[in-house]
Scaffold this motif. Structure first.
Motif, PDB file in Angstrom:
ATOM      1  N   ALA A  66      43.093  54.698  38.709  1.00  0.00           N
ATOM      2  CA  ALA A  66      43.960  54.750  37.526  1.00  0.00           C
ATOM      3  C   ALA A  66      44.540  53.375  37.181  1.00  0.00           C
ATOM      4  O   ALA A  66      45.024  53.169  36.076  1.00  0.00           O
ATOM      5  CB  ALA A  66      45.080  55.752  37.753  1.00  0.00           C
ATOM      6  N   SER A  67      44.445  52.425  38.106  1.00  0.00           N
ATOM      7  CA  SER A  67      45.005  51.088  37.897  1.00  0.00           C
ATOM      8  C   SER A  67      43.965  50.173  37.250  1.00  0.00           C
ATOM      9  O   SER A  67      42.787  50.527  37.151  1.00  0.00           O
ATOM     10  CB  SER A  67      45.441  50.500  39.242  1.00  0.00           C
ATOM     11  N   PRO A  68      44.374  48.954  36.874  1.00  0.00           N
ATOM     12  CA  PRO A  68      43.399  48.003  36.325  1.00  0.00           C
ATOM     13  C   PRO A  68      42.584  47.264  37.399  1.00  0.00           C
ATOM     14  O   PRO A  68      41.765  46.415  37.069  1.00  0.00           O
ATOM     15  CB  PRO A  68      44.279  47.031  35.536  1.00  0.00           C
ATOM     16  N   LEU A  69      42.771  47.601  38.662  1.00  0.00           N
ATOM     17  CA  LEU A  69      42.067  46.939  39.760  1.00  0.00           C
ATOM     18  C   LEU A  69      40.550  47.016  39.556  1.00  0.00           C
ATOM     19  O   LEU A  69      39.990  48.100  39.440  1.00  0.00           O
ATOM     20  CB  LEU A  69      42.435  47.587  41.095  1.00  0.00           C
ATOM     21  N   ALA A  70      39.909  45.855  39.492  1.00  0.00           N
ATOM     22  CA  ALA A  70      38.447  45.778  39.327  1.00  0.00           C
ATOM     23  C   ALA A  70      37.962  46.673  38.198  1.00  0.00           C
ATOM     24  O   ALA A  70      36.970  47.375  38.322  1.00  0.00           O
ATOM     25  CB  ALA A  70      37.739  46.114  40.636  1.00  0.00           C
ATOM     26  N   ALA A  71      38.672  46.618  37.086  1.00  0.00           N
ATOM     27  CA  ALA A  71      38.326  47.470  35.947  1.00  0.00           C
ATOM     28  C   ALA A  71      36.950  47.129  35.386  1.00  0.00           C
ATOM     29  O   ALA A  71      36.261  47.998  34.850  1.00  0.00           O
ATOM     30  CB  ALA A  71      39.386  47.356  34.857  1.00  0.00           C
ATOM     31  N   ARG A  72      36.560  45.858  35.505  1.00  0.00           N
ATOM     32  CA  ARG A  72      35.254  45.408  34.996  1.00  0.00           C
ATOM     33  C   ARG A  72      34.533  44.661  36.104  1.00  0.00           C
ATOM     34  O   ARG A  72      35.171  44.043  36.960  1.00  0.00           O
ATOM     35  CB  ARG A  72      35.442  44.439  33.819  1.00  0.00           C
ATOM     36  N   PRO A  73      33.204  44.654  36.100  1.00  0.00           N
ATOM     37  CA  PRO A  73      32.486  43.882  37.127  1.00  0.00           C
ATOM     38  C   PRO A  73      32.913  42.415  37.151  1.00  0.00           C
ATOM     39  O   PRO A  73      32.999  41.812  38.211  1.00  0.00           O
ATOM     40  CB  PRO A  73      31.012  44.024  36.717  1.00  0.00           C
ATOM     41  N   TYR A  74      33.233  41.846  35.991  1.00  0.00           N
ATOM     42  CA  TYR A  74      33.639  40.444  35.921  1.00  0.00           C
ATOM     43  C   TYR A  74      34.903  40.189  36.743  1.00  0.00           C
ATOM     44  O   TYR A  74      35.116  39.072  37.234  1.00  0.00           O
ATOM     45  CB  TYR A  74      33.872  40.030  34.464  1.00  0.00           C
ATOM     46  N   ASP A  75      35.730  41.205  36.919  1.00  0.00           N
ATOM     47  CA  ASP A  75      36.959  41.044  37.694  1.00  0.00           C
ATOM     48  C   ASP A  75      36.657  40.625  39.132  1.00  0.00           C
ATOM     49  O   ASP A  75      37.477  39.969  39.772  1.00  0.00           O
ATOM     50  CB  ASP A  75      37.786  42.332  37.678  1.00  0.00           C
ATOM     51  N   LEU A  76      35.497  41.007  39.652  1.00  0.00           N
ATOM     52  CA  LEU A  76      35.135  40.607  41.009  1.00  0.00           C
ATOM     53  C   LEU A  76      34.921  39.098  41.101  1.00  0.00           C
ATOM     54  O   LEU A  76      35.287  38.466  42.088  1.00  0.00           O
ATOM     55  CB  LEU A  76      33.869  41.334  41.466  1.00  0.00           C
ATOM     56  N   ARG A  77      34.329  38.530  40.067  1.00  0.00           N
ATOM     57  CA  ARG A  77      34.121  37.080  40.034  1.00  0.00           C
ATOM     58  C   ARG A  77      35.470  36.369  40.031  1.00  0.00           C
ATOM     59  O   ARG A  77      35.683  35.396  40.750  1.00  0.00           O
ATOM     60  CB  ARG A  77      33.301  36.707  38.795  1.00  0.00           C
ATOM     61  N   HIS A  78      36.382  36.855  39.197  1.00  0.00           N
ATOM     62  CA  HIS A  78      37.712  36.273  39.120  1.00  0.00           C
ATOM     63  C   HIS A  78      38.416  36.377  40.480  1.00  0.00           C
ATOM     64  O   HIS A  78      39.034  35.414  40.944  1.00  0.00           O
ATOM     65  CB  HIS A  78      38.510  36.999  38.030  1.00  0.00           C
ATOM     66  N   ALA A  79      38.289  37.522  41.125  1.00  0.00           N
ATOM     67  CA  ALA A  79      38.907  37.712  42.438  1.00  0.00           C
ATOM     68  C   ALA A  79      38.304  36.770  43.475  1.00  0.00           C
ATOM     69  O   ALA A  79      39.023  36.204  44.309  1.00  0.00           O
ATOM     70  CB  ALA A  79      38.754  39.166  42.884  1.00  0.00           C
ATOM     71  N   ALA A  80      36.988  36.588  43.413  1.00  0.00           N
ATOM     72  CA  ALA A  80      36.330  35.701  44.380  1.00  0.00           C
ATOM     73  C   ALA A  80      36.799  34.267  44.220  1.00  0.00           C
ATOM     74  O   ALA A  80      37.160  33.610  45.201  1.00  0.00           O
ATOM     75  CB  ALA A  80      34.808  35.782  44.223  1.00  0.00           C
ATOM     76  N   VAL A  81      36.830  33.767  42.988  1.00  0.00           N
ATOM     77  CA  VAL A  81      37.260  32.378  42.767  1.00  0.00           C
ATOM     78  C   VAL A  81      38.715  32.212  43.178  1.00  0.00           C
ATOM     79  O   VAL A  81      39.075  31.219  43.822  1.00  0.00           O
ATOM     80  CB  VAL A  81      37.027  31.947  41.304  1.00  0.00           C
ATOM     81  N   SER A  82      39.554  33.170  42.854  1.00  0.00           N
ATOM     82  CA  SER A  82      40.963  33.110  43.257  1.00  0.00           C
ATOM     83  C   SER A  82      41.085  33.087  44.776  1.00  0.00           C
ATOM     84  O   SER A  82      41.873  32.316  45.332  1.00  0.00           O
ATOM     85  CB  SER A  82      41.729  34.312  42.694  1.00  0.00           C
ATOM     86  N   LEU A  83      40.289  33.899  45.458  1.00  0.00           N
ATOM     87  CA  LEU A  83      40.297  33.924  46.922  1.00  0.00           C
ATOM     88  C   LEU A  83      39.890  32.575  47.485  1.00  0.00           C
ATOM     89  O   LEU A  83      40.534  32.040  48.388  1.00  0.00           O
ATOM     90  CB  LEU A  83      39.352  35.016  47.437  1.00  0.00           C
ATOM     91  N   TRP A  84      38.809  31.996  46.954  1.00  0.00           N
ATOM     92  CA  TRP A  84      38.342  30.707  47.448  1.00  0.00           C
ATOM     93  C   TRP A  84      39.418  29.651  47.305  1.00  0.00           C
ATOM     94  O   TRP A  84      39.681  28.879  48.230  1.00  0.00           O
ATOM     95  CB  TRP A  84      37.097  30.251  46.701  1.00  0.00           C
ATOM     96  N   LEU A  85      40.029  29.584  46.135  1.00  0.00           N
ATOM     97  CA  LEU A  85      41.048  28.557  45.896  1.00  0.00           C
ATOM     98  C   LEU A  85      42.257  28.762  46.804  1.00  0.00           C
ATOM     99  O   LEU A  85      42.796  27.809  47.369  1.00  0.00           O
ATOM    100  CB  LEU A  85      41.465  28.556  44.429  1.00  0.00           C
ATOM    101  N   ASN A  86      42.686  30.009  46.972  1.00  0.00           N
ATOM    102  CA  ASN A  86      43.830  30.278  47.842  1.00  0.00           C
ATOM    103  C   ASN A  86      43.512  30.071  49.312  1.00  0.00           C
ATOM    104  O   ASN A  86      44.401  29.839  50.120  1.00  0.00           O
ATOM    105  CB  ASN A  86      44.366  31.691  47.600  1.00  0.00           C
ATOM    106  N   ALA A  87      42.223  30.132  49.659  1.00  0.00           N
ATOM    107  CA  ALA A  87      41.811  29.867  51.038  1.00  0.00           C
ATOM    108  C   ALA A  87      41.689  28.375  51.310  1.00  0.00           C
ATOM    109  O   ALA A  87      41.429  27.975  52.437  1.00  0.00           O
ATOM    110  CB  ALA A  87      40.479  30.562  51.325  1.00  0.00           C
ATOM    111  N   GLY A  88      41.876  27.556  50.278  1.00  0.00           N
ATOM    112  CA  GLY A  88      41.835  26.110  50.462  1.00  0.00           C
ATOM    113  C   GLY A  88      40.500  25.471  50.142  1.00  0.00           C
ATOM    114  O   GLY A  88      40.303  24.290  50.426  1.00  0.00           O
ATOM    115  N   VAL A  89      39.571  26.222  49.547  1.00  0.00           N
ATOM    116  CA  VAL A  89      38.304  25.611  49.137  1.00  0.00           C
ATOM    117  C   VAL A  89      38.624  24.609  48.032  1.00  0.00           C
ATOM    118  O   VAL A  89      39.357  24.920  47.093  1.00  0.00           O
ATOM    119  CB  VAL A  89      37.309  26.688  48.638  1.00  0.00           C
ATOM    120  N   HIS A  90      38.107  23.410  48.157  1.00  0.00           N
ATOM    121  CA  HIS A  90      38.380  22.370  47.171  1.00  0.00           C
ATOM    122  C   HIS A  90      37.824  22.762  45.811  1.00  0.00           C
ATOM    123  O   HIS A  90      36.766  23.385  45.702  1.00  0.00           O
ATOM    124  CB  HIS A  90      37.794  21.033  47.625  1.00  0.00           C
ATOM    125  N   ALA A  91      38.549  22.382  44.778  1.00  0.00           N
ATOM    126  CA  ALA A  91      38.206  22.768  43.409  1.00  0.00           C
ATOM    127  C   ALA A  91      36.760  22.437  43.026  1.00  0.00           C
ATOM    128  O   ALA A  91      36.089  23.288  42.432  1.00  0.00           O
ATOM    129  CB  ALA A  91      39.194  22.146  42.426  1.00  0.00           C
TER     130      ALA A  91
END
Length: 130
Positions: A66-91
């Protein structure tokens, strides 16, 4: 292979195993596409949306569905990039993996970087002391 370009795509070994099993079981379309219709055609956007909706209902709790969590397949890409950056992967590395230019990636994802201030302060202090 789809197209003429080969690109290295760094993914975890578990995902490689899943992909290899899928390829062994289902193969690819004549032009190399991984997903296709029964007649080897291109899947429509509405077909992807229907399958995505069903997958969410299997993977998530009713509250998550019922939530907007992963509402679209593209949201997974956004989540992955956000995870990488927050994990300290260089830009630049995150941008390359995501297929972005660094300027575009930082403009889109800079607001998603969280909790890095203390790490940044420690790195700056260490660099100044060295």
């Amino acid at each position: 292979m789809y197209g003429d370009d080969d690109a290295a795509v760094p993914i975890q070994s578990e995902l490689v195993a899943i992909l290899r099993t899928h390829l062994e079981t289902f193969g690819t379309a004549k032009d190399g596409r991984l997903f296709r219709t029964r007649t080897d055609g291109v899947s429509s956007g509405s077909a992807y949306a229907k399958i995505w909706k069903q997958a969410r209902s299997y993977a998530f709790t009713p509250e998550q569905v019922a939530s907007p969590l992963a509402a679209r397949p593209y949201d997974l890409r956004h989540a992955a990039v956000s995870l990488w950056l927050n994990a300290g992967v260089h830009a630049p590395e995150a941008a390359e993996r995501a297929g972005h230019g660094v300027d575009v990636m930082l403009r889109v994802y800079a607001k998603c970087i969280d909790g890095q201030r203390e790490i940044a302060n420690q790195r700056i202090e260490s660099a100044l002391v060295a």
